[in-house]
Enzyme design. Structure first.
Site, mmCIF file in Angstrom:
data_model
loop_
_atom_site.group_PDB
_atom_site.id
_atom_site.type_symbol
_atom_site.label_atom_id
_atom_site.label_comp_id
_atom_site.label_asym_id
_atom_site.label_seq_id
_atom_site.Cartn_x
_atom_site.Cartn_y
_atom_site.Cartn_z
ATOM 1 N N SER A 1 0.812 -1.211 0.000
ATOM 2 C CA SER A 1 0.000 0.000 0.000
ATOM 3 C C SER A 1 0.845 1.261 0.000
ATOM 4 C CB SER A 1 -0.913 0.012 1.228
ATOM 5 O OG SER A 1 -0.127 0.136 2.410
ATOM 6 N N GLY A 2 2.137 1.117 0.266
ATOM 7 C CA GLY A 2 2.991 2.278 0.452
ATOM 8 C C GLY A 2 3.256 2.562 1.910
ATOM 9 N N GLY A 3 2.548 1.853 2.801
ATOM 10 C CA GLY A 3 2.748 2.012 4.231
ATOM 11 C C GLY A 3 3.861 1.119 4.748
ATOM 12 N N SER B 1 3.002 -3.166 5.075
ATOM 13 C CA SER B 1 3.126 -4.016 3.886
ATOM 14 C C SER B 1 4.549 -4.019 3.354
ATOM 15 C CB SER B 1 2.142 -3.569 2.799
ATOM 16 O OG SER B 1 2.333 -2.210 2.458
ATOM 17 N N CYS C 1 -13.601 -4.120 1.123
ATOM 18 C CA CYS C 1 -12.382 -4.041 0.323
ATOM 19 C C CYS C 1 -11.568 -5.325 0.458
ATOM 20 C CB CYS C 1 -11.553 -2.840 0.753
ATOM 21 S SG CYS C 1 -10.138 -2.503 -0.315
ATOM 22 N N CYS D 1 -10.243 5.606 3.048
ATOM 23 C CA CYS D 1 -9.357 6.109 1.994
ATOM 24 C C CYS D 1 -10.029 7.029 0.982
ATOM 25 C CB CYS D 1 -8.673 4.940 1.290
ATOM 26 S SG CYS D 1 -9.777 3.851 0.366
#
Length: 364
Positions: free
Chosen positions: A10-12, A15, A108, A206
């Site tokens: 996710s860019g976090g 992950s 999701c 989000c």
């Protein structure tokens, strides 16, 4: 031969560390980011001074790409915006218009993160899909089935959002962070020199700018779709009028715009008449509810008493489940407050997630 893993990035930091740990363990890792929402269509989300704190933005995609480069793994971005709109955003909007309170993160996970990613993994010749969820999967020889367990970090445990996992999916999914705490994850990110080691967490939904659900929904539908009506006390007294039931959720106290001697809460919502009922705290307690779309991860028909969480941040409470008919029902051993139609109720036995479903009809 190395096992190949498709890692949802996710860019976090979570992950990203999941990907790093799998590389460290010798897996053949492929990083992917799911492009779910077109932020260019939302001025607020594109404003660098906005308080829109979320995940999956263009900056997050760039962070995920840089982490993949740092780890030396291939990286792809897949466009699932149409599916996200249909299965998450439209669902979210429709539920609020019906006076129910949805959980888009569960939708999701159910319809996108595992459904589409497992399909994509198969096409890429991957043996597994991995994510940064704080949860654990174990195989129980005595049952001959997989179990979904809470993550070690009780403050970050995300097993609640995964109640819809199936045995088939559990066999193909890895959760590398299940035995770690959040501080430990950040230490690992620092060790690998990852760009997002200190990145703050996304706390809001989000696709909702500034957490303003009502404005988001009103902007997406026609005026005629909004169900307006009265705000009525549980004793029958009409206190005010409102511009749409989408502005309210059970248990809400703030934003009622009512002058009254005692603190009032939303106790229930009648979508047929547009009536929003309010009352003192004593009116919030309920004895149980029926499930909609109940799902069990493994066979639990020989059991009846469980712990249940009626929302992500709630404490588990004891309950008895009746699965003797087509309609699964639950009765609390002691009344619970703010049981909200549309939310997810998840069953636990000790640290194991056994299943759950949508809260449907609430019992007085």
């Amino acid at each position: 031969m190395k096992k190949r893993v498709l890692v949802a990035m996710s860019g976090g930091v979570d992950s990203s560390v999941a990907a790093a740990l799998l590389v460290e363990k010798g897996y053949d890792v492929i990083g992917v980011t799911m492009q779910l929402w077109d932020y260019s269509q939302n001025e607020t989300s594109c404003d660098p001074n906005s308080k829109f704190d979320t995940c999956c933005s263009l900056d997050d995609v760039a962070d995920a790409r840089m982490v993949a480069h740092k780890l030396g793994i291939p990286f792809y971005v897949f466009d699932y915006q149409d599916d996200f709109k249909e299965n998450v955003v439209d669902y979210f909007t429709d539920e609020y218009l019906k006076g129910r309170t949805p959980n888009p993160c569960v939708a999701c996970n159910t319809f996108l993160k595992f459904d589409h990613l497992l399909d994509r993994a198969q096409r890429l010749g991957c043996d597994y899909v991995a994510t940064g969820h704080y949860a654990k999967i174990v195989y129980d020889e005595s049952y001959g089935q997989y179990k979904l367990l809470k993550g070690l970090d009780s403050h970050k445990d995300q097993s609640y959002f995964l109640y819809s996992m199936t045995q088939e999916r559990l066999a193909k999914v890895l959760f590398p962070l299940g035995e770690l705490t959040k501080p430990e994850v950040r230490v690992i990110a620092e060790k690998y020199g990852l760009i997002n080691a200190s990145k703050k967490e996304s706390m809001e939904i989000c696709f909702i700018p500034n957490n303003d659900y009502a404005k988001f929904i009103a902007n997406r539908v026609q005026e005629s779709d909004l169900i307006k009506g009265s705000i009525k006390h549980e004793d029958g007294q009409i206190l005010s009028e409102h511009d749409g039931i989408h502005q309210f959720t059970v248990g809400q106290r703030k934003g009622l715009k009512i002058s009254y001697p005692n603190p009032l809460y939303v106790t229930r919502i009648d979508s047929e008449t547009g009536t929003v009922f309010v009352g003192e705290e004593k009116y919030l307690y309920r004895s149980g509810f029926s499930f909609k779309k109940f799902h069990s991860i493994r066979n639990i028909r020989n059991e009846s008493q469980f712990e249940v969480k009626i929302r992500y941040r709630s404490s588990p409470c004891s309950a008895i489940i009746d699965m003797s008919s087509d309609k699964v029902t639950l009765k609390f051993l002691s009344p619970q407050k703010s049981v909200t139609p549309g939310q997810i109720a998840v069953l636990y036995k000790d640290n194991e997630v056994l299943g759950g479903g949508f809260i449907d009809k609430v019992f007085e």
